[in-house]
Design a protein around this motif. Sequence first.
Motif, PDB file in Angstrom:
ATOM      1  N   GLY A 199     -12.548   5.605  -6.926  1.00  0.00           N
ATOM      2  CA  GLY A 199     -11.489   5.073  -7.768  1.00  0.00           C
ATOM      3  C   GLY A 199     -10.132   5.733  -7.718  1.00  0.00           C
ATOM      4  O   GLY A 199      -9.962   6.842  -7.227  1.00  0.00           O
ATOM      5  N   ASP A 200      -9.144   5.013  -8.268  1.00  0.00           N
ATOM      6  CA  ASP A 200      -7.717   5.337  -8.238  1.00  0.00           C
ATOM      7  C   ASP A 200      -7.171   5.252  -6.818  1.00  0.00           C
ATOM      8  O   ASP A 200      -6.773   6.247  -6.215  1.00  0.00           O
ATOM      9  CB  ASP A 200      -7.441   6.721  -8.850  1.00  0.00           C
ATOM     10  CG  ASP A 200      -7.282   6.666 -10.362  1.00  0.00           C
ATOM     11  OD1 ASP A 200      -7.426   5.571 -10.932  1.00  0.00           O
ATOM     12  OD2 ASP A 200      -7.024   7.718 -10.968  1.00  0.00           O
ATOM     13  N   MET A 201      -7.120   4.030  -6.326  1.00  0.00           N
ATOM     14  CA  MET A 201      -6.526   3.788  -5.011  1.00  0.00           C
ATOM     15  C   MET A 201      -5.007   3.872  -5.075  1.00  0.00           C
ATOM     16  O   MET A 201      -4.353   4.263  -4.114  1.00  0.00           O
ATOM     17  CB  MET A 201      -6.963   2.424  -4.476  1.00  0.00           C
ATOM     18  CG  MET A 201      -6.412   2.090  -3.101  1.00  0.00           C
ATOM     19  SD  MET A 201      -7.256   0.688  -2.341  1.00  0.00           S
ATOM     20  CE  MET A 201      -8.726   1.496  -1.701  1.00  0.00           C
ATOM     21  N   VAL A 202      -4.434   3.506  -6.221  1.00  0.00           N
ATOM     22  CA  VAL A 202      -2.979   3.492  -6.390  1.00  0.00           C
ATOM     23  C   VAL A 202      -2.584   4.263  -7.652  1.00  0.00           C
ATOM     24  O   VAL A 202      -3.431   4.618  -8.464  1.00  0.00           O
ATOM     25  CB  VAL A 202      -2.446   2.045  -6.463  1.00  0.00           C
ATOM     26  CG1 VAL A 202      -2.735   1.295  -5.172  1.00  0.00           C
ATOM     27  CG2 VAL A 202      -3.048   1.299  -7.661  1.00  0.00           C
ATOM     28  N   ASN A 203      -1.289   4.463  -7.795  1.00  0.00           N
ATOM     29  CA  ASN A 203      -0.769   5.043  -9.033  1.00  0.00           C
ATOM     30  C   ASN A 203      -0.611   3.973 -10.105  1.00  0.00           C
ATOM     31  O   ASN A 203      -0.960   4.182 -11.261  1.00  0.00           O
ATOM     32  CB  ASN A 203       0.590   5.697  -8.806  1.00  0.00           C
ATOM     33  CG  ASN A 203       0.526   6.900  -7.898  1.00  0.00           C
ATOM     34  OD1 ASN A 203      -0.547   7.441  -7.652  1.00  0.00           O
ATOM     35  ND2 ASN A 203       1.674   7.319  -7.389  1.00  0.00           N
ATOM     36  N   ASN A 204      -0.047   2.827  -9.680  1.00  0.00           N
ATOM     37  CA  ASN A 204       0.281   1.778 -10.640  1.00  0.00           C
ATOM     38  C   ASN A 204       0.093   0.363 -10.109  1.00  0.00           C
ATOM     39  O   ASN A 204      -0.498  -0.479 -10.765  1.00  0.00           O
ATOM     40  CB  ASN A 204       1.743   1.916 -11.091  1.00  0.00           C
ATOM     41  CG  ASN A 204       2.031   3.227 -11.770  1.00  0.00           C
ATOM     42  OD1 ASN A 204       1.610   3.463 -12.890  1.00  0.00           O
ATOM     43  ND2 ASN A 204       2.748   4.110 -11.087  1.00  0.00           N
ATOM     44  N   LYS A 205       0.606   0.111  -8.906  1.00  0.00           N
ATOM     45  CA  LYS A 205       0.660  -1.256  -8.387  1.00  0.00           C
ATOM     46  C   LYS A 205      -0.076  -1.383  -7.053  1.00  0.00           C
ATOM     47  O   LYS A 205      -0.066  -0.466  -6.229  1.00  0.00           O
ATOM     48  CB  LYS A 205       2.116  -1.692  -8.198  1.00  0.00           C
ATOM     49  CG  LYS A 205       2.923  -1.711  -9.485  1.00  0.00           C
ATOM     50  CD  LYS A 205       4.360  -2.147  -9.221  1.00  0.00           C
ATOM     51  CE  LYS A 205       5.170  -2.200 -10.515  1.00  0.00           C
ATOM     52  NZ  LYS A 205       6.567  -2.624 -10.283  1.00  0.00           N
ATOM     53  N   ALA A 206      -0.671  -2.556  -6.861  1.00  0.00           N
ATOM     54  CA  ALA A 206      -1.407  -2.821  -5.627  1.00  0.00           C
ATOM     55  C   ALA A 206      -0.501  -2.708  -4.400  1.00  0.00           C
ATOM     56  O   ALA A 206      -0.943  -2.287  -3.326  1.00  0.00           O
ATOM     57  CB  ALA A 206      -2.032  -4.217  -5.689  1.00  0.00           C
ATOM     58  N   SER A 207       0.761  -3.028  -4.573  1.00  0.00           N
ATOM     59  CA  SER A 207       1.701  -3.007  -3.442  1.00  0.00           C
ATOM     60  C   SER A 207       1.847  -1.618  -2.833  1.00  0.00           C
ATOM     61  O   SER A 207       2.241  -1.483  -1.664  1.00  0.00           O
ATOM     62  CB  SER A 207       3.072  -3.523  -3.885  1.00  0.00           C
ATOM     63  OG  SER A 207       3.576  -2.758  -4.970  1.00  0.00           O
ATOM     64  N   GLU A 208       1.533  -0.579  -3.603  1.00  0.00           N
ATOM     65  CA  GLU A 208       1.634   0.784  -3.078  1.00  0.00           C
ATOM     66  C   GLU A 208       0.687   1.013  -1.902  1.00  0.00           C
ATOM     67  O   GLU A 208       0.942   1.868  -1.050  1.00  0.00           O
ATOM     68  CB  GLU A 208       1.302   1.799  -4.174  1.00  0.00           C
ATOM     69  CG  GLU A 208       2.240   1.778  -5.360  1.00  0.00           C
ATOM     70  CD  GLU A 208       1.698   2.553  -6.549  1.00  0.00           C
ATOM     71  OE1 GLU A 208       2.316   2.489  -7.627  1.00  0.00           O
ATOM     72  OE2 GLU A 208       0.653   3.212  -6.409  1.00  0.00           O
ATOM     73  N   MET A 209      -0.398   0.251  -1.849  1.00  0.00           N
ATOM     74  CA  MET A 209      -1.410   0.459  -0.813  1.00  0.00           C
ATOM     75  C   MET A 209      -1.116  -0.324   0.461  1.00  0.00           C
ATOM     76  O   MET A 209      -1.694  -0.017   1.514  1.00  0.00           O
ATOM     77  CB  MET A 209      -2.795   0.064  -1.362  1.00  0.00           C
ATOM     78  CG  MET A 209      -3.965   0.504  -0.505  1.00  0.00           C
ATOM     79  SD  MET A 209      -4.066   2.316  -0.386  1.00  0.00           S
ATOM     80  CE  MET A 209      -5.319   2.494   0.895  1.00  0.00           C
ATOM     81  N   ILE A 210      -0.235  -1.288   0.387  1.00  0.00           N
ATOM     82  CA  ILE A 210       0.014  -2.146   1.550  1.00  0.00           C
ATOM     83  C   ILE A 210       0.444  -1.347   2.790  1.00  0.00           C
ATOM     84  O   ILE A 210      -0.070  -1.591   3.892  1.00  0.00           O
ATOM     85  CB  ILE A 210       1.059  -3.233   1.195  1.00  0.00           C
ATOM     86  CG1 ILE A 210       0.449  -4.198   0.173  1.00  0.00           C
ATOM     87  CG2 ILE A 210       1.510  -3.977   2.442  1.00  0.00           C
ATOM     88  CD1 ILE A 210       1.403  -5.265  -0.332  1.00  0.00           C
ATOM     89  N   PRO A 211       1.359  -0.363   2.676  1.00  0.00           N
ATOM     90  CA  PRO A 211       1.747   0.380   3.888  1.00  0.00           C
ATOM     91  C   PRO A 211       0.609   1.211   4.484  1.00  0.00           C
ATOM     92  O   PRO A 211       0.724   1.670   5.633  1.00  0.00           O
ATOM     93  CB  PRO A 211       2.873   1.301   3.387  1.00  0.00           C
ATOM     94  CG  PRO A 211       3.341   0.700   2.108  1.00  0.00           C
ATOM     95  CD  PRO A 211       2.138   0.067   1.506  1.00  0.00           C
TER      96      PRO A 211
END
Length: 409
Positions: A199-211
């Motif tokens: 868990g906790d793939m991102v800080n806040n938003k899914a878009s953070e993981m796209i790059p």
Amino acid sequence: MIRWIIFAVLFLVLTIYGFQAIKTVTKQTWVYYVFFIVAFIVVSNFLYQFAISSEGRTLTLEKSYAFGFLLTFMAFNVVLVPILLGEDLIRSAIGLYEKLTTKDANFHLPSRRKFVSQIALGLAAIPFSSLLYGMYRGKYNFRVLNYTLHFDDLPEAFDGYRLTQISDIHSGSFDNKEKIEYAIDLINEQKSDVLLFTGDMVNNKASEMIPWKESFSKLKAKDGKFSVLGNHDYGDYVDWNSPEEKSQNLEDLKQIQKDIGFDLLLNESRYLEKNGERLALIGVENWGTGGFKQAGDLNKATKLIEKNDFKILMTHDPSHWEAEVLKDPNHYHLTLSGHTHGMQFGIEIPGWIKWSPAKWRYKQWAGIYTELGQHINVNRGFGYLGYPGRVGIWPEITVIELKKESKSA
């Protein structure tokens, strides 16, 4: 407003003490200017990012570094205060004594002693340099920690079975693709049978993981990659325009996990099978004490699991273990958690000391713990959050080997 006033007063007091130590040690005025310029830049950037920026509650990379530099500067000054304040008390006592024992009506405060300020500055340099190191090197100082756990009821086919656990990726904090690629290669080099992300793939938003999707898609494990959600994955720390936008963000994150190759367990279970035998893998949504989201449902997650199955539970927050898991009628042989990050700061010398401020908040905060014949591993985290670094508590890749132990042993 009151908290900002308190912050301003605290920062000013600490800065004054820092300046006094420097002024006592050197008479070079350019050093004074540099000190105050740094203080101004650090506090101005922090105030801009957290009080003026339009990002609201969203924790950005810029905010993390603003906080990191502020923390580093204040840590330098905080060490000076008790030393110089102690000297001030002694100086005041000496001045008062001289006034009372002489005919001089004036009160004379003795000058600061240079060697005291030198000692104070030397000690202050330790947290200052450590926090800077943590920001530029420590946060990517990945360590592989190996554990072997013995169970008398482990299915024979799984004797020697290896699992790799990672947790708390926090992709919104990353700023070095080369280091992340290195860590992913390091995970793959362990050649574990299964990969588990807690868990906790991102800080806040899914878009953070796209790059980072392409990089994390390279993760491999022959029996699959499984994951659960952490508290940050739900988008609860963002000021969304609408509930629908927040809901869509979570759906986007679920799709990203699927694209990467993770089988996301949302209060669900899976069986890992080998030579006609099996392990039960259970994953719950986030459940934590202290105000954190409590969406985890053990009853729902285990409805297809048999009582005598060997069980591995994935739950993001280790507070769930004592609050519910140990009290559950099911016997969870191994629980895997993360969440604490080990506070990203502490001292660990194997066999000698293991300390972090995290222990004041979590009873199980890093490593393996055992109660009632059940184990939990609390992973120190892959990424970082808030302070953009790590000091003494390094980013962790956990490898656990399961071993069959004879009941007669």
